[in-house]
Design an enzyme around this catalytic site. Structure first.
Site, PDB file in Angstrom:
ATOM      1  N   ARG A   1       0.540   2.408  -2.888  1.00  0.00           N
ATOM      2  CA  ARG A   1       1.422   2.780  -1.937  1.00  0.00           C
ATOM      3  C   ARG A   1       2.958   2.438  -2.047  1.00  0.00           C
ATOM      4  O   ARG A   1       4.017   3.133  -1.879  1.00  0.00           O
ATOM      5  CB  ARG A   1       1.187   2.301  -0.388  1.00  0.00           C
TER       6      ARG A   1
ATOM      7  N   HIS B   1       4.775   0.065   8.030  1.00  0.00           N
ATOM      8  CA  HIS B   1       3.467   0.418   8.431  1.00  0.00           C
ATOM      9  C   HIS B   1       2.296  -0.605   8.732  1.00  0.00           C
ATOM     10  O   HIS B   1       1.963  -0.735   9.784  1.00  0.00           O
ATOM     11  CB  HIS B   1       2.787   1.287   7.318  1.00  0.00           C
TER      12      HIS B   1
END
Lengths: 540, 293, 319
Positions: free
Chosen positions: A267, A328
């Site tokens: 990510r 996130h």
């Protein structure tokens, strides 16, 4: 005062799993949560949860991928335990009723996801968190675990050097009450609301980390916050599961040219690619889901389709969706060992609020929910065991009246000269995104610290105007902001301290990973009202 | 204009006034009816689908063989048949299975082409409102009328209002009240349940619904209520006295069947429409109608 | 743009009487109703109570009525309600006990009812160590039902709840469906027995309002009907309903259509004197109007034997 063996704070996936495990281990358990369990942030998880169930897969391979994503900061033993126990927990979830998508043989289907080198992500369309959460909540009810909902925990209470329970405010009655427990498990989730925009729910404000820190427990690797690459950046941001990329979606730059990504990028690396594309081209990046095909989009990504259409007015089957990396998941948190023990005896932590060495500097996509159930069970077991052997603690009764006085003092009814929790939070969120965000550097971090201090001054001058006690959301918002400001300073300071780039922590002024000096965890605890900074080497 | 007529059990059973008034009104409108005699009850939402779908498929096959669309005069029959028809049309495999297992023995087959339409829909969609207007002999001026649809003539959407255009079906009765010259006394519960389906399971709730809807119409100054559903009629009319007792209020609201309402505007006299057969006295309606010229 | 939010107020710590506050705020064109509410609470009136959590239509916590219609405030755009005038009204749901302002009692409205259906799977003993082997089609149906985010819009639309707040309602019954139809569960009969108690599946009028109100297309009414059909198949345990259904089915089976007089009597139970006495005034009233159908003298329809065959076949197949 209510008395329990184990008090679980937080009603998300980790808290529910821990409560079920502690109950099965024979403890008298209660769950206490500021919102109903089915409204917690766990419900927002979409893509799936990992388990090495596939034919060519193994716990070793799963561990390897997890270690890679952790970028050198994982505790190997914790990772191995996790990888070895994941399948068993997923099978348990399946037995308890999670309607996982199936393959042609009727087995749990495994989707490719993130930087997993194998297809090992079990899923229920794009609503995995929501459905896993329901099943955990169902089983918690089956186990007859009392659930105290809409109770806001205001402080942890210590008996000498160990945790003896908590004090909480009932939103509904407006009254404070004390909860004595031989073991307390924090399962309060992350602190990503420090950032605006972010992908999380309104209450993901780091209450547990702040409670633990205030009670003297150590926090670890707080500089690590994972950004998610494929997010439609309105506020609140709308996450598009990374499974879309694995299933064929492509990223394109402003000119419509595809941004090529090597397979199996973490990510963090995808976020950086997007960041670079935006910097270089000076423009926007979009995610084009159309290559997945309309039928598959509608059947496997129904929620994404519905929400993007509703909130963004865009149709994923017809057009590319503008995206950028958005804050996130918290990777750092309350320091624990594999069974959730914190540095404060009697206090346990699990899930996103904890930092047990599993995730290192970056979390593998699909590990969040697996972490919640694997460690939820382990920590629930451990806390029940601890409660059996721990001697009964004395709960200092004066604590309740002290807390009552403190709350009363806060709620003055007088105005705060136009300032408000919302305004301070808006300034904090923007500041964190700009200066303590995906890419950091020294001057920006120092500026951030200065400005956080000023925000703290504004906060101290603030009073709660709403004098009523029932559903006083001004009061709870104020308390949440207090937690966030405490953590913001720690996050910025930790980021300033780590003079290297690793995983979720990327320094423009120190772009290289520095294994010689920095295979260390950042630790911080509150000692005599002052933060004490420390480091410990990575285990294994 | 010709239909295979499916009158439904209640139009000759519990509401024997309905069948003859529907037949008379249809004749007046020049709508030709050929009654489906050799067919079964739709199941009325009481029989499980695995029994009612074959029975209804059989009805559709018979109409199909006659080359006629079906006309109903009951919201419940309409709804149950619409839903069955929706399933049979949408899923050819299912249709084949039903044909094979239930209809083939009799030499029947349902090909999936039959339309099923309530008289109310027929008026708007086939017959034409202008033509209807030209036949009105006694516009019901000065009468205030509340509509009551019956659930199954409005929902579920996939079977009843599958297109935006057909969404208008939800408003036909409101429109018709004004077309027939009366005043609309709108009520919030017009599309809700009358309570009939739970008369056995929970009589108290059922009667409470009767009291709620008829009471609201009364408050809105309605002279009467009109319904295209004889099951609603059974409850709203037949059980109104009990609802009054349970809810402790006087209501006394006459309930007319759709064909009776049409009939009055077409110039039939109340006797011909069998208004005397109702439980709640229709006397006030009759005298108002007799004053109209 | 400037919009006036007209918000329902109630303060249990003051007189507890309902009122309304008007707030005019400046918000962006694409603002949601929740954006506006958060701004009001932060900047104008911090006493305003409303719930919110996920902020993006995942969780159902922020359900309110926006200008009369039940909506999740976090995904409802303000401009969808301001075409006529720059104002919106905000109210709690119609049929719920309100605690404070827009905060109502979810426990009474939904959670307690869900709890009452024993909302958990009692898993069968596993055949092996691995997962249950099940075709995806069976799981897909459950995933659809579990896409429910407990917003309560089905209950808000329900026809029965306004006359009987103790009815379990479509949300709880749909939750029950998910267990009754899960092939991994072990006690369907026991579960149905609970659902057949008063206030359960037989109190539903199957009016399909819930299906129209559900924003996820879960079709709660059809789920309830499926539970009833399953009960029919396994043997209805609610005595009254069983008598009614048995009589209805027998009547259609024997004659092709419904014998209403017989149905009325048999539904009450032939030995239930009190129930039958209650029917007398109704029958007398109906008789006086010449409309009471005469029970048991019910002519067979032509083709009745064909209908009977369908019954026999259907009953055979479900065994």
């Amino acid at each position: 005062m209510q008395e329990f063996d184990v008090l679980v704070i937080g009603g998300g996936a980790s808290g529910l799993r821990a409560a079920i495990a502690a109950k099965h281990a024979g403890a008298k358990v209660a769950l206490i949560t500021k919102i109903h369990p089915l409204r917690t942030n766990s419900g927002l998880a979409q893509g799936g949860l990992n388990a090495p169930l596939g034919k060519g897969d193994s716990p070793e391979s799963f561990a390897e991928d997890t270690l890679l994503a952790g970028d050198g900061l994982c505790d190997r033993d914790v990772v191995r335990t996790f990888a070895a126990e994941a399948s068993k927990e997923i099978i348990w979830l399946e037995r308890m009723g999670v309607p996982f998508n199936r393959n042609g043989e009727g087995r749990i289907d495994l989707r490719p996801f993130g930087s997993n080198s194998k297809s090992r992500t079990c899923y229920t369309d794009d609503r995995t968190g929501h459905i896993v959460l329901q099943v955990l909540h169902e089983q918690a009810q089956r186990a007859e675990i009392p659930s105290l909902e809409e109770w806001f925990v205001t402080s942890l209470v210590a008996d000498g050097n160990s945790c003896a329970g908590a004090i909480a405010l009932s939103l509904r009655s407006g009254k404070l009450d004390s909860f004595s427990a031989r073991a307390v498990i924090l399962a309060t989730g992350g602190f990503t609301r420090l950032y605006l925009p972010s992908t999380v729910s309104l209450g993901t404000t780091g209450d547990g980390q702040s409670l633990a820190y205030s009670a003297g427990a150590r926090l670890m690797d707080m500089e690590m916050t994972q950004f998610h690459p494929t997010v439609f950046p309105r506020n609140p941001a709308l996450l598009i599961t990374e499974a879309a990329l694995s299933e064929g979606a492509v990223m394109v730059n402003q000119k419509g040219e595809p941004i090529r990504l090597a397979k199996g990028l973490s990510r963090e690396k995808i976020c950086l690619s997007i960041h670079n594309a935006m910097q270089n081209g000076g423009g926007s990046v979009s995610l084009d889901l159309r290559p997945i095909g309309k039928d598959k989009l509608l059947s496997r990504f129904p929620q994404t389709h519905e929400l993007v259409r509703g909130l963004a007015g865009l149709d994923i089957t017809k057009e590319p969706i503008p995206i950028r990396p958005v804050a996130h998941r918290s990777v750092g948190g309350i320091e624990t060992n594999a069974t959730g023990e914190t540095s404060l005896p009697g206090l346990f932590a699990v899930g996103e609020c904890a930092c047990n060495g599993l995730n290192g500097a970056g979390r593998l996509a699909g590990n969040t929910l697996t972490e919640a159930v694997v460690f939820g069970r382990k920590v629930g077991d451990a806390a029940a065991k601890y409660a059996k052997t721990a001697s009964k603690k004395s709960f200092p009764s004066a604590k309740l009246s002290d807390e009552e006085k403190a709350i009363t003092a806060l709620v003055s009814g007088s105005s705060s000269g136009g300032d408000s929790s919302g305004k301070i939070h808006a300034d904090l969120g923007r500041l964190m995104s700009e200066k303590v965000g995906l890419i950091r550097e020294q001057a920006g971090l120092q500026e951030a610290l200065d400005r956080i201090h000023r925000l703290k001054q504004r906060y101290r001058a603030l009073r709660v105007r709403n004098t009523s006690r029932i559903y006083n959301y001004e009061l709870t918002t104020y308390l949440e902001l207090g937690s966030m400001l405490t953590l913001a300073e720690i996050v910025a300071q930790a980021a300033l301290g780590r003079t290297e780039s690793r995983g979720a922590h990327q320094r423009a002024d120190f772009p290289q990973k520095d294994d010689r000096n920095w295979r260390n965890h950042t630790l911080v605890s509150l000692v005599q009202e002052e933060p004490r900074w420390d480091q410990k080497p990575v285990a294994g | 204009m010709k239909y295979a007529f499916y009158p439904g059990c209640v139009s000759r059973g519990g509401c024997p006034e309905l069948y003859p008034s529907a037949v008379k009104v249809s004749a007046k409108l020049d709508i030709e009816l050929e009654e489906l005699k050799d067919v079964g009850c739709t199941g009325a939402g009481v029989l499980p689908q695995y029994l009612s779908d074959p029975i209804n498929a059989r009805t559709f096959a018979k109409a199909e063989a006659m080359g006629l669309p079906i006309m109903t005069i009951c919201s419940t029959c309409q709804g149950v048949m619409s839903q069955a028809n929706y399933r049979l049309k949408a899923d050819p495999e299912y249709r084949t299975k039903i044909n094979k297992e239930y209809l083939s023995e009799e030499g029947l087959e349902y090909k999936g082409t039959t339309e099923v339409k309530h008289l109310l829909w027929v008026l708007f969609e086939d017959y034409g409102i202008e033509r209807l207007k030209s036949l009105l002999r006694k516009p019901l001026k000065g009468l205030r009328v509340s509509p009551f649809y019956g659930c199954y003539i409005r929902r579920p959407p996939e079977a009843i209002t599958p297109t935006k255009e057909l969404n208008r079906r939800k408003n036909y009765l409101d429109e018709l009240i004004e077309i027939l010259g009366a005043e609309l006394a709108d009520i919030s519960g017009k599309g809700k349940c009358c309570g009939f389906p739970i008369l056995t399971a929970n009589e108290e709730n059922s009667l409470a619904m009767v009291g709620k809807h008829t009471g609201e119409a009364k408050e809105k100054g309605a002279d009467f209520m009109v319904t295209p559903c004889p099951l609603c009629h059974l409850n709203l009319d037949g059980n109104q006295p009990r609802a009054e007792a349970q809810e402790g209020k006087e209501i006394g609201l006459p309930i007319l069947h759709l064909p009776q309402f049409l009939g009055l505007a077409l110039g039939f006299d109340p006797g011909e429409m069998n208004l005397k057969r109702h439980i709640v006295s229709t006397q006030p309606v009759e005298s108002k109608v007799s004053m109209l010229t | 743009m400037e919009v006036t939010f007209k918000v329902y107020r109630k303060d249990p710590e003051k007189d507890g009487k309902p009122g309304r506050s008007n707030y005019t705020i400046d918000i962006p064109e694409d603002a949601t109703v929740l954006d506006g509410l958060l701004k009001i609470r932060d900047e104008i009136d911090s006493t305003l109570a409303f719930r919110a959590s996920c902020l993006r239509g995942y969780c159902g916590d922020c359900l309110v009525r926006v200008s009369g219609r039940a909506r999740l405030s976090c995904v409802a755009k303000v401009t969808a309600f301001t075409q006529k005038a720059p104002e919106i009204s905000l109210d709690p749901l119609r049929i719920v006990p309100v605690i404070k302002d827009l905060v109502f009692d979810w426990d009474a409205f939904m959670w307690n009812k869900i709890r009452a259906v024993q909302p958990w799977l009692e898993p069968k003993e596993p055949a092996s160590d691995g997962e249950n082997l099940i075709p995806d089609a069976a799981m897909k149906d459950l995933r659809k039902v579990m896409s429910c985010y407990y917003c309560g819009m089905c209950d808000e639309g329900c026809t029965v709840l306004p006359v009987d707040f103790n009815f379990l309602g479509p949300a709880a019954l749909t939750k029950a469906y998910r267990f009754a139809f899960d092939p991994r569960g072990k006690e369907t009969r026991e579960r149905l027995k609970i659902l057949e108690e008063p206030k359960g599946i037989w109190d539903c009028v199957h009016c399909y309002e819930a299906d129209e109100h559900c924003p996820r297309g879960i079709e709660p009414t059809k789920r309830i009907i499926a539970l009833r059909d399953l009960a029919f198949k396994l043997g209805i345990t609610n005595e009254k309903v069983a008598r009614h259904h048995k009589s209805f089915a027998a009547s259609v089976k024997e004659s092709g259509w419904l014998d209403e007089g017989r149905l009325a009597i048999e539904s009450e139970g032939l030995t239930n004197i009190k129930g039958l006495m209650k029917l007398l005034p109704i029958a007398a009233r109906a008789m006086a109007r010449g409309k009471a159908p005469i029970p048991y003298l019910h002519p067979k329809r032509p083709g009745a034997d064909k209908i009977k065959k369908i019954f026999e076949k259907g009953e055979q197949e479900t065994k």
